[in-house]
Design a protein around this motif. Sequence first.
Motif, short mmCIF file in Angstrom:
data_model
loop_
_atom_site.label_atom_id
_atom_site.label_comp_id
_atom_site.label_asym_id
_atom_site.label_seq_id
_atom_site.Cartn_x
_atom_site.Cartn_y
_atom_site.Cartn_z
N GLU A 60 0.83 -0.89 -0.07
CA GLU A 60 0.08 -0.29 -0.08
C GLU A 60 1.21 1.41 0.01
OE1 GLU A 60 -2.61 -0.59 3.70
OE2 GLU A 60 -4.17 -0.81 2.07
N ARG A 64 1.02 3.88 -2.39
CA ARG A 64 0.23 5.33 -2.59
C ARG A 64 1.68 6.69 -2.69
NH1 ARG A 64 -0.87 3.41 2.64
NH2 ARG A 64 0.73 3.71 3.64
N TRP A 67 0.90 7.03 -6.20
CA TRP A 67 -0.18 7.97 -7.51
C TRP A 67 0.78 9.53 -6.88
CZ3 TRP A 67 -3.82 7.71 -10.37
CH2 TRP A 67 -4.86 7.73 -9.57
N ARG A 71 0.86 12.24 -9.57
CA ARG A 71 0.17 13.51 -9.23
C ARG A 71 0.93 14.92 -9.18
NH1 ARG A 71 -3.73 14.69 -3.98
NH2 ARG A 71 -4.56 16.04 -5.73
N ALA A 79 -7.16 13.07 -5.27
CA ALA A 79 -6.50 12.37 -3.85
C ALA A 79 -5.83 11.56 -4.26
CB ALA A 79 -7.45 13.62 -2.99
N ARG A 80 -6.85 10.17 -3.73
CA ARG A 80 -6.27 9.02 -3.73
C ARG A 80 -6.02 8.43 -5.01
NH1 ARG A 80 -7.40 7.19 1.61
NH2 ARG A 80 -7.80 5.06 0.76
N PRO A 81 -5.62 6.89 -4.72
CA PRO A 81 -5.81 6.38 -5.73
C PRO A 81 -6.31 5.09 -6.16
CG PRO A 81 -3.82 5.66 -4.29
CD PRO A 81 -4.52 7.04 -3.85
N TYR A 110 -2.58 3.04 -13.40
CA TYR A 110 -2.75 4.11 -12.85
C TYR A 110 -3.44 5.04 -13.79
CZ TYR A 110 -2.21 3.62 -8.02
OH TYR A 110 -1.61 2.59 -6.55
#
Length: 330
Positions: A60, A64, A67, A71, A79-81, A110
């Motif tokens: 995880e 994060r 991602w 961004r 904001a969140r993957p 992604y």
Amino acid sequence: MNPTHGIRAAVPCRACLSGEDLDWLGGGRSVSLALGLMTTVEVVPDAERGAAGSVPPAAEGWQREVWAFLRERLPHLAARPPAVTVRSEAPEASGLSSSTARIVALFRAYTRAAHERPLTDETLTQWAYEFEFAVFRGGGMDHRAVVEGGALLLDGRERGLPVVRDRLEFPAEWRVLVVDSGTRKDTGHHIRDVRGRLAAGDPALAAYRAEADEASGRVWEALLGRDLEALGAAMTAAHVAMRDHQRMSTPVLEELREAALRSAGLPLKLSGAGGGGALVGVCPTAEVTATVARLSRSLRVSHPAARVVPTSAAPGARREPVAGGQRKGS
């Protein structure tokens, strides 16, 4: 239909046939080979997330961070993957670049899930290199290898991606055998150690660079000439340079090499940062079943934690010739 349904990215791992560290020590050649042991990242549709199972905290964290990296370059991303599942056919922490394959697969999955235009191979390679360099300060061989596929002859650079000097498809009549030692390697510790020796002017590094570069030239000539005996000898020379000058091997790895030669006549070479991990060898496709059986029987008693994994080379993604159209094997 859920727009994320069916979004997946599969990326090969890689073996280094010669020239570990030369991709970032600079002034030398290395040879990489993409392997058909795939890392697959699949986006989980919203309706299926509860059944997707738990993800290890370390995984995880990587998701994060990847991602967040994206961004910074694509600021309109959420904001969140999206939730993903990650599966790898390669042994973990084995020197086969499974972590780089996971990072590249996350980038691909992604951007597809976000309906972005697909990243070019060069952008994907550069971003994956920048992401990992910030953590490990290593080189870019792995990123070139898993994105481009096939076999690559690379010229190293002290900073930045190595340059592709030549590329070819691995002979179809050969197979690759991975011998996973069952002991984990530590890339971060190795790179810190070698960078410290480089700063201190360790003469062993100069000796290693010269011997490994020469071995890489021999490996590439053997691939071009489809000479399996010469390839085994050149990979052995590359391993000896790693062992004697870089202290990358261990007693267990040397025992596995001796067992492979004794039971199957198969030369093995350590792949990656060493201190553990996997060894790789090449044998004729027609002999792979018998070779795996002989080697597996030999290791079953002496090294029960080790396992033999036969695989094929992953094909190259690019078909254009090297600039100038010349092959430079030595």
